[in-house]
Design an enzyme around this catalytic site. Structure first.
Site, PDB file in Angstrom:
ATOM      1  N   LYS A 109      -4.929  21.096  17.137  1.00 45.90           N
ATOM      2  CA  LYS A 109      -4.274  19.800  16.941  1.00 45.90           C
ATOM      3  C   LYS A 109      -3.379  19.534  18.153  1.00 45.90           C
ATOM      4  O   LYS A 109      -2.289  20.070  18.275  1.00 45.90           O
ATOM      5  CB  LYS A 109      -3.426  19.834  15.659  1.00 45.90           C
ATOM      6  CG  LYS A 109      -3.269  18.457  14.960  1.00 45.90           C
ATOM      7  CD  LYS A 109      -2.526  17.417  15.760  1.00 45.90           C
ATOM      8  CE  LYS A 109      -1.030  17.569  15.645  1.00 45.90           C
ATOM      9  NZ  LYS A 109      -0.325  16.437  16.377  1.00 45.90           N
ATOM     10  N   GLU A 111       6.382  29.370  19.070  1.00 45.63           N
ATOM     11  CA  GLU A 111       7.080  29.381  20.356  1.00 45.63           C
ATOM     12  C   GLU A 111       7.794  28.054  20.428  1.00 45.63           C
ATOM     13  O   GLU A 111       7.165  27.006  20.592  1.00 45.63           O
ATOM     14  CB  GLU A 111       6.093  29.568  21.514  1.00 45.63           C
ATOM     15  CG  GLU A 111       6.788  29.917  22.839  1.00 45.63           C
ATOM     16  CD  GLU A 111       7.119  28.693  23.665  1.00 45.63           C
ATOM     17  OE1 GLU A 111       8.294  28.238  23.617  1.00 45.63           O
ATOM     18  OE2 GLU A 111       6.216  28.178  24.348  1.00 45.63           O
ATOM     19  N   CYS A 152       9.983  24.554  28.312  1.00 46.26           N
ATOM     20  CA  CYS A 152      10.867  25.197  27.341  1.00 46.26           C
ATOM     21  C   CYS A 152      11.711  26.303  27.952  1.00 46.26           C
ATOM     22  O   CYS A 152      12.779  26.638  27.429  1.00 46.26           O
ATOM     23  CB  CYS A 152      10.051  25.737  26.166  1.00 46.26           C
ATOM     24  SG  CYS A 152       8.687  26.797  26.668  1.00 46.26           S
ATOM     25  N   GLU A 178      18.541  21.421  23.514  1.00 50.80           N
ATOM     26  CA  GLU A 178      17.435  21.342  24.462  1.00 50.80           C
ATOM     27  C   GLU A 178      17.178  19.873  24.812  1.00 50.80           C
ATOM     28  O   GLU A 178      16.753  19.088  23.961  1.00 50.80           O
ATOM     29  CB  GLU A 178      16.181  21.966  23.860  1.00 50.80           C
ATOM     30  CG  GLU A 178      15.023  22.030  24.829  1.00 50.80           C
ATOM     31  CD  GLU A 178      13.801  22.725  24.252  1.00 50.80           C
ATOM     32  OE1 GLU A 178      13.179  23.512  24.972  1.00 50.80           O
ATOM     33  OE2 GLU A 178      13.476  22.470  23.069  1.00 50.80           O
TER      34      GLU A 178
END
Length: 493
Positions: free
Chosen positions: A187, A263, A298, A397
Site C-alpha cells: 500500500k 519504522e 526520518c 518531527e
C-alpha cells in the site's frame, strides 16, 4: 550520454490502477483520486482509490497463493532467480522509474536517478542473493534427541510505505518479505503511488506468481486501516509517522493480533564537540544531511547540538553551507533541493517555522515559502538558532528543510539533550576523542549512532529505532527474521 528526462515526459505512460492477482484493475467502487505533482501543482493522473472490497480481494488472492505453495514452498534458489530477474527489469526501466518518482514526489531527478532507484534495485538484488544463504539451526541437546529450529514465512504481509522515498522504502520491505516466501500487499502512500504501481507488472514479468505481490493505492484511513484490521493479514510492515504507527498497533490488537513492525518518526541529534576538527567540513556535511530530500528524511540530523564555545562559529558555517540548498526545478539535473511532497506538508512545515519564531528562536536563514510562481510546494532552507530543547521545533518531527541549533556545555548535558526526545532513530556524534566516541555511543538511545559523519548505512546495516521510532529493523539479514515464524521441532530418537 546524459538522459533528457524532460523530453521523456510527453511519451510517459502513468499506470494508475490497483494490481490484484496478476492484473491491473480499477477500484471496486470505481473511485479515483488525483495524483498531483508538487513540482507545479498539475494533476498527473487519476489513481484507483482502493477500500475494503479491494483489500478483501487482494487478501484472498494472497492467501490462496500462499497456501498453494508456488512461492512460499518453492526452493529458495528459485526465489533468488526470479527476484534477480525482477531487479534486472527494474534496472532496465530505471530512467522511467526515476522520472515517475520525481514527478510524483518532487525530489530532484539527480536524487531519484542517482540514489533512490539504484538503492531500490540493490535492495531487491541483495535479498535475492540472501534467499538461499540463510540457514536454519540445530539446538545443542541430548544425544538421544534432535531439536530443529526452522524459519517459515509468516504468510500474508501488508507493507504500508511512506512518500519520502517511495520505491526505496517499498524495496526495503519487498526484498526480505519475498526472499522468505511471503505474499505481499503493498500500500503506497497516496501522495506517491506511481512507482509502486509500475513495478507490479515488472514483478509479474519476472515470474513472481499472481497474488504474491499486489499493489493497492488508496488512503490510509480506508485501504490502510482495512489492511491493518483484516483478520487474514498475518503482518503489517509500516514506515511512516509515529502517530499512524500507533494506529496499526491498535488495529492489530482489535483484530487478530497480527505481527506489526514499525519504522516511525525521528528527531536525530547531531552532536558537535569543539575537538571535532574541521568545522567547515562538519558544517557542510551536516547541512547536506539536513536538506537532502528537502529535509523529508526520518533520520535527518536536524537537531544540531553544538558545544557552546564554538556555537556562533559553527552556526555561521552551517548557514553558509545551507544557502546553496535553495530549491529549484526538480527536473534540472543540477538541482540539489526540490519540492515538498504536497501543499499540505508545505503548510505544516511553515506552521512549525512560525511556531519557532513565536517561541523565541531566531531565524538565521530562510523561513519562508519559495518559488511561489510555479504553483508547486517549495520552502527555503531554514536554520534556527537560540533554540531550547523544550521548544516545539526541537521536540517534534518537522519533516522539512529546517535545522535547529542548541548549545551545550559538556558531555553530560549533550547526552541529556540528545536523549530528551520521544524518538530514538539515529544520533550523530562528531569528536576526535575515540574514547568519548565509544562512551557516548553507548549512552545515546538510538538504533543507529554515526560517528564523524551523518551518513553511515547501506543495505548491509540494520535500520530502526528505540522508543517511539519503531519496532523491529529494516535492512540487513536482521530484516528477514521479522518476516518469518521461528518453529522448534523436537524429535525423540
Amino acid at each position: 550520454m546524459p538522459v533528457d528526462y524532460r523530453a521523456m515526459i510527453p511519451s510517459l505512460s502513468f499506470r494508475n490502477q490497483a494490481f490484484i492477482n496478476g492484473k491491473y484493475v480499477s477500484a471496486a467502487s470505481g473511485r479515483t483520486f488525483d495524483c498531483i505533482s508538487p513540482i507545479d501543482g498539475r494533476v498527473l493522473t487519476q489513481v484507483a482509490e482502493c477500500d475494503a472490497e479491494d483489500v478483501n480481494r487482494a487478501v484472498t488472492a494472497a492467501r490462496a497463493v500462499f497456501e498453494k505453495g508456488s512461492w512460499s514452498a518453492c526452493h529458495p534458489g528459485k526465489r533468488k532467480k526470479v527476484m534477480l530477474k525482477f531487479a534486472e527489469l527494474m534496472a532496465k526501466h530505471k530512467d522511467e522509474l526515476a522520472l515517475l518518482e520525481t514527478l510524483d514526489m518532487g525530489k530532484p531527478i539527480s536524487t531519484s536517478a542517482g540514489g533512490d532507484i539504484p538503492g531500490s534495485i540493490q535492495a531487491i538484488q541483495w535479498y535475492a542473493e540472501a534467499a538461499d544463504k540463510v540457514y536454519d539451526e540445530i539446538a545443542p541437546y541430548r544425544p538421544d534427541s534432535v531439536s530443529l529450529i526452522t524459519r517459515e514465512p509468516i504468510g500474508v504481509v501488508a507493507a504500508v510505505v511512506p512518500w519520502n522515498y517511495p520505491l526505496m522504502m517499498a524495496s526495503w520491505k519487498l526484498g526480505p518479505a519475498l526472499a522468505t516466501g511471503n505474499s505481499i500487499i503493498l500500500k503506497p502512500a497516496e501522495q506517491s503511488p506511481l512507482t509502486a504501481i509500475r513495478i507490479a507488472e515488472l514483478a509479474a514479468e519476472a515470474g513472481i506468481p499472481d497474488g504474491v505481490l499486489q499493489v493497492l493505492p488508496g488512503f490510509g484511513e480506508t485501504a490502510g486501516q482495512w489492511l491493518g484490521r483484516h483478520m487474514d493479514v498475518d503482518m503489517v510492515a509500516f514506515t511512516g509517522s509515529t502517530e499512524v504507527g500507533k494506529y496499526f498497533l491498535r488495529y492489530a490488537g482489535e483484530s487478530n493480533m497480527k505481527h506489526v513492525s514499525l519504522e516511525t518518526g525521528g528527531k536525530s541529534p547531531n552532536i558537535v564537540f569543539a575537538d571535532a576538527g574541521n568545522l567547515d567540513h562538519i558544517a557542510k556535511t551536516s547541512a547536506d544531511g539536513v536538506f537532502y530530500n528537502s529535509g523529508q528524511s526520518c533520520n535527518a540530523p536536524t537537531r544540531i547540538l553544538v558545544e557552546d564555545r564554538i556555537k556562533d562559529e559553527f552556526v555561521a558555517l552551517l548557514t553558509k553551507h545551507a544557502k546553496p540548498w535553495t530549491p529549484a526545478d526538480p527536473l534540472d539535473p543540477n538541482t540539489s533541493m526540490g519540492a515538498i511532497v504536497d501543499t499540505g506538508q508545505m503548510n505544516r512545515v511553515l506552521g512549525y517555522i512560525e511556531a519557532g519564531r513565536t517561541e523565541g528562536a531566531t531565524v538565521a536563514l530562510g523561513g519562508a515559502q519559495a518559488r511561489k510562481d510555479t504553483g508547486g510546494a517549495y520552502i527555503e532552507p531554514t536554520v534556527f538558532t537560540d533554540v531550547r530543547n523544550e521548544m516545539k521545533i526541537a521536540q517534534e518531527e518537522i519533516f522539512g528543510p529546517v535545522a535547529v541549533a542548541i548549545a551545550f556545555k559538556d558531555e553530560d548535558e549533550a547526552v541529556g539533550i540528545a536523549n530528551e526526545s520521544i524518538y530514538g532513530l539515529q544520533a550523530n556524534l562528531w569528536t576526535r576523542d575515540v574514547s568519548r566516541a565509544h562512551r557516548l555511543s553507548r549512552r545515546l538511545k538510538a538504533g543507529t549512532v554515526v560517528v564523524n559523519n551523518v551518513w553511515g548505512s547501506d543495505i548491509t546495516n540494520p535500520f530502526g529505532g528505540y522508543k517511539q521510532s519503531g519496532i523491529g529493523r529494516d535492512k540487513s539479514l536482521h530484516a528477514m527474521d521479522k518476516y518469518c515464524q521461528v518453529k522448534n521441532t523436537y524429535i525423540q530418537l
